[in-house]
Design a protein around this motif. Structure first.
Motif, PDB file in Angstrom:
ATOM      1  N   TYR A  34       1.038  -7.088  42.891  1.00 30.83           N
ATOM      2  CA  TYR A  34       2.099  -6.605  41.999  1.00 30.83           C
ATOM      3  C   TYR A  34       3.451  -6.623  42.705  1.00 30.83           C
ATOM      4  O   TYR A  34       4.451  -7.112  42.171  1.00 30.83           O
ATOM      5  CB  TYR A  34       1.751  -5.190  41.541  1.00 30.83           C
ATOM      6  N   GLY A  35       3.491  -6.087  43.924  1.00 36.19           N
ATOM      7  CA  GLY A  35       4.744  -5.989  44.661  1.00 36.19           C
ATOM      8  C   GLY A  35       5.351  -7.341  44.992  1.00 36.19           C
ATOM      9  O   GLY A  35       6.574  -7.531  44.871  1.00 36.19           O
ATOM     10  N   LEU A  36       4.506  -8.284  45.427  1.00 36.81           N
ATOM     11  CA  LEU A  36       5.010  -9.616  45.779  1.00 36.81           C
ATOM     12  C   LEU A  36       5.625 -10.309  44.566  1.00 36.81           C
ATOM     13  O   LEU A  36       6.689 -10.946  44.678  1.00 36.81           O
ATOM     14  CB  LEU A  36       3.876 -10.469  46.352  1.00 36.81           C
ATOM     15  N   CYS A  37       4.972 -10.186  43.421  1.00 41.33           N
ATOM     16  CA  CYS A  37       5.474 -10.854  42.211  1.00 41.33           C
ATOM     17  C   CYS A  37       6.668 -10.114  41.614  1.00 41.33           C
ATOM     18  O   CYS A  37       7.603 -10.742  41.117  1.00 41.33           O
ATOM     19  CB  CYS A  37       4.355 -10.976  41.184  1.00 41.33           C
ATOM     20  N   ARG A  38       6.654  -8.804  41.676  1.00 45.52           N
ATOM     21  CA  ARG A  38       7.780  -8.027  41.153  1.00 45.52           C
ATOM     22  C   ARG A  38       9.036  -8.281  41.978  1.00 45.52           C
ATOM     23  O   ARG A  38      10.162  -8.241  41.458  1.00 45.52           O
ATOM     24  CB  ARG A  38       7.438  -6.543  41.142  1.00 45.52           C
ATOM     25  N   ALA A  39       8.857  -8.534  43.281  1.00 44.49           N
ATOM     26  CA  ALA A  39       9.992  -8.768  44.173  1.00 44.49           C
ATOM     27  C   ALA A  39      10.779 -10.026  43.787  1.00 44.49           C
ATOM     28  O   ALA A  39      11.941 -10.178  44.198  1.00 44.49           O
ATOM     29  CB  ALA A  39       9.501  -8.886  45.616  1.00 44.49           C
ATOM     30  N   LEU A  40      10.175 -10.915  43.019  1.00 47.30           N
ATOM     31  CA  LEU A  40      10.879 -12.119  42.566  1.00 47.30           C
ATOM     32  C   LEU A  40      12.017 -11.773  41.605  1.00 47.30           C
ATOM     33  O   LEU A  40      12.939 -12.568  41.422  1.00 47.30           O
ATOM     34  CB  LEU A  40       9.910 -13.082  41.882  1.00 47.30           C
ATOM     35  N   GLY A  41      11.928 -10.586  41.002  1.00 46.48           N
ATOM     36  CA  GLY A  41      12.975 -10.152  40.082  1.00 46.48           C
ATOM     37  C   GLY A  41      12.866 -10.827  38.729  1.00 46.48           C
ATOM     38  O   GLY A  41      12.068 -11.745  38.514  1.00 46.48           O
ATOM     39  N   ARG A  42      13.681 -10.363  37.807  1.00 44.98           N
ATOM     40  CA  ARG A  42      13.628 -10.903  36.449  1.00 44.98           C
ATOM     41  C   ARG A  42      14.104 -12.357  36.400  1.00 44.98           C
ATOM     42  O   ARG A  42      13.597 -13.158  35.623  1.00 44.98           O
ATOM     43  CB  ARG A  42      14.487 -10.049  35.514  1.00 44.98           C
ATOM     44  N   LYS A  43      15.051 -12.680  37.257  1.00 48.60           N
ATOM     45  CA  LYS A  43      15.561 -14.045  37.283  1.00 48.60           C
ATOM     46  C   LYS A  43      14.482 -15.015  37.745  1.00 48.60           C
ATOM     47  O   LYS A  43      14.287 -16.088  37.159  1.00 48.60           O
ATOM     48  CB  LYS A  43      16.786 -14.130  38.198  1.00 48.60           C
ATOM     49  N   GLY A  44      13.786 -14.630  38.816  1.00 52.36           N
ATOM     50  CA  GLY A  44      12.707 -15.479  39.318  1.00 52.36           C
ATOM     51  C   GLY A  44      11.566 -15.581  38.322  1.00 52.36           C
ATOM     52  O   GLY A  44      10.994 -16.657  38.122  1.00 52.36           O
ATOM     53  N   ALA A  45      11.238 -14.446  37.677  1.00 53.92           N
ATOM     54  CA  ALA A  45      10.167 -14.451  36.688  1.00 53.92           C
ATOM     55  C   ALA A  45      10.534 -15.313  35.490  1.00 53.92           C
ATOM     56  O   ALA A  45       9.686 -16.017  34.929  1.00 53.92           O
ATOM     57  CB  ALA A  45       9.870 -13.021  36.236  1.00 53.92           C
ATOM     58  N   SER A  46      11.797 -15.273  35.096  1.00 52.76           N
ATOM     59  CA  SER A  46      12.250 -16.085  33.971  1.00 52.76           C
ATOM     60  C   SER A  46      12.154 -17.568  34.299  1.00 52.76           C
ATOM     61  O   SER A  46      11.813 -18.388  33.439  1.00 52.76           O
ATOM     62  CB  SER A  46      13.698 -15.716  33.605  1.00 52.76           C
ATOM     63  N   TRP A  47      12.427 -17.918  35.545  1.00 45.35           N
ATOM     64  CA  TRP A  47      12.330 -19.320  35.968  1.00 45.35           C
ATOM     65  C   TRP A  47      10.871 -19.788  35.937  1.00 45.35           C
ATOM     66  O   TRP A  47      10.579 -20.920  35.548  1.00 45.35           O
ATOM     67  CB  TRP A  47      12.883 -19.464  37.376  1.00 45.35           C
ATOM     68  N   ILE A  48       9.945 -18.891  36.295  1.00 50.14           N
ATOM     69  CA  ILE A  48       8.524 -19.240  36.328  1.00 50.14           C
ATOM     70  C   ILE A  48       7.913 -19.237  34.935  1.00 50.14           C
ATOM     71  O   ILE A  48       7.179 -20.159  34.549  1.00 50.14           O
ATOM     72  CB  ILE A  48       7.745 -18.258  37.234  1.00 50.14           C
ATOM     73  N   LEU A  49       8.225 -18.203  34.165  1.00 51.09           N
ATOM     74  CA  LEU A  49       7.563 -17.999  32.878  1.00 51.09           C
ATOM     75  C   LEU A  49       8.342 -18.539  31.687  1.00 51.09           C
ATOM     76  O   LEU A  49       7.770 -18.725  30.612  1.00 51.09           O
ATOM     77  CB  LEU A  49       7.310 -16.498  32.651  1.00 51.09           C
ATOM     78  N   GLY A  50       9.636 -18.761  31.887  1.00 50.00           N
ATOM     79  CA  GLY A  50      10.497 -19.113  30.758  1.00 50.00           C
ATOM     80  C   GLY A  50      11.014 -17.841  30.111  1.00 50.00           C
ATOM     81  O   GLY A  50      10.337 -16.814  30.109  1.00 50.00           O
ATOM     82  N   ALA A  51      12.197 -17.896  29.555  1.00 48.21           N
ATOM     83  CA  ALA A  51      12.819 -16.701  28.977  1.00 48.21           C
ATOM     84  C   ALA A  51      11.982 -16.117  27.846  1.00 48.21           C
ATOM     85  O   ALA A  51      11.772 -14.901  27.760  1.00 48.21           O
ATOM     86  CB  ALA A  51      14.230 -17.038  28.478  1.00 48.21           C
ATOM     87  N   GLU A  52      11.476 -16.981  26.976  1.00 48.71           N
ATOM     88  CA  GLU A  52      10.690 -16.504  25.843  1.00 48.71           C
ATOM     89  C   GLU A  52       9.367 -15.898  26.302  1.00 48.71           C
ATOM     90  O   GLU A  52       8.956 -14.830  25.830  1.00 48.71           O
ATOM     91  CB  GLU A  52      10.425 -17.645  24.865  1.00 48.71           C
ATOM     92  N   GLY A  53       8.711 -16.577  27.232  1.00 51.29           N
ATOM     93  CA  GLY A  53       7.437 -16.080  27.746  1.00 51.29           C
ATOM     94  C   GLY A  53       7.598 -14.756  28.465  1.00 51.29           C
ATOM     95  O   GLY A  53       6.752 -13.869  28.337  1.00 51.29           O
ATOM     96  N   LEU A  54       8.688 -14.624  29.213  1.00 51.20           N
ATOM     97  CA  LEU A  54       8.946 -13.377  29.932  1.00 51.20           C
ATOM     98  C   LEU A  54       9.161 -12.224  28.953  1.00 51.20           C
ATOM     99  O   LEU A  54       8.613 -11.138  29.128  1.00 51.20           O
ATOM    100  CB  LEU A  54      10.170 -13.534  30.830  1.00 51.20           C
ATOM    101  N   THR A  55       9.940 -12.464  27.921  1.00 54.05           N
ATOM    102  CA  THR A  55      10.215 -11.420  26.933  1.00 54.05           C
ATOM    103  C   THR A  55       8.938 -10.972  26.230  1.00 54.05           C
ATOM    104  O   THR A  55       8.687  -9.774  26.070  1.00 54.05           O
ATOM    105  CB  THR A  55      11.231 -11.918  25.887  1.00 54.05           C
TER     106      THR A  55
END
Length: 212
Positions: free
Chosen positions: A95-116
C-alpha cells in the motif's frame, strides 16, 4: 479499461514468479522443513519469520506454511501475533509503495477515468475488498497495491487490513501449534472472520470519525 489492464499485469507478474520459483521455495519451506529452517536462527526465528512473510510480497513464498511454523515454535498466541504482524506489514508495504506514487503517478498508470472510478470504489467498498482478500492467493498483494494507487484512506486501509490479517495469522498459527491438517476449515475461518470483524470495525470507524 487501463485500470483492469494494471490489475491483470500485477496478477500475471505474481503468477509468473510462482511458475518460475514457486516449486523451489515450496521445497525449501515445506511443512517438514519450515520449522527446522526457522529454528536454525534461534532467538531471531520470529524476526526471520516476519521478514519472510513481508518478502511474500515480492517472492512466491508459502506464507501459510511460514505462519504455521511460527505457531509451532511460539505457540498459538505469540505465533499468531507474529504471523499477523508479518502479513499486516506485507500489506502495508504494498500500500505504502503504491500510495507514494501520488495521484499524478497513479493517473499516469491507471488513466484519469480509471483512477476516478477506482477512488469511488475504494472509498465505498474498499474496506470489504481489503479485509476479505487476505485469505486468497495472489489477490492480497494486488488489492493492497490498488488501494495505494487509489489513495484509499490510510486509517481505513489499516483497520481493514488488520481485520483480514488477524484471522489468517491466528488460525494458521493454531494449525501449526496443534499439528492438525485442517486447511479447509482454516480457509473457511480465514474467509468468514474478516467479514465479521470488518462489520464491527466499520461501526468503530464511523464513531471515531464523528468524535474527531
Amino acid at each position: 479499461m487501463r485500470r483492469w489492464s494494471v490489475v491483470l499485469f500485477l496478477v500475471l507478474l505474481i503468477v509468473v514468479s510462482f511458475l518460475i520459483w514457486g516449486d523451489w521455495f515450496s521445497a525449501i519451506f515445506s511443512e517438514e522443513n519450515a520449522v527446522a529452517e526457522l529454528s536454525e536462527y534461534g532467538r531471531l526465528a520470529w524476526l526471520i519469520g516476519i521478514v519472510l512473510l513481508i518478502g511474500d510480497l515480492f517472492l512466491p513464498l508459502p506464507a501459510t506454511i511460514i505462519m504455521s511454523a511460527l505457531g509451532y515454535i511460539y505457540g498459538p498466541l505469540l505465533g499468531g501475533v507474529l504471523a499477523t504482524s508479518g502479513n499486516f506489514l506485507s500489506g502495508m508495504l504494498a500500500y505504502g509503495l503504491c500510495r507514494a506514487l501520488g495521484r499524478k503517478g497513479a493517473s499516469w498508470i491507471l488513466g484519469a477515468e480509471g483512477l476516478t472510478k477506482g477512488e469511488v470504489q475504494f472509498a465505498n467498498r474498499g474496506g470489504w475488498i481489503v479485509a476479505i482478500s487476505r485469505w486468497l492467493p495472489i489477490v492480497p498483494e494486488v488489492v493492497a497495491c490498488m488501494a495505494g494507487l487509489h489513495q484509499m484512506k490510510a486509517n481505513k486501509f489499516m483497520v481493514a487490513l488488520l481485520c483480514g490479517s488477524l484471522p489468517l495469522g491466528f488460525v494458521f498459527a493454531y494449525v501449526g501449534h496443534t499439528g492438525h491438517a485442517a486447511p479447509y476449515a482454516a480457509l473457511v475461518a480465514s474467509a468468514v472472520l474478516p467479514a465479521v470483524l470488518w462489520l464491527v470495525a466499520q461501526y468503530w470507524l464511523r464513531r471515531h470519525t464523528r468524535v474527531m
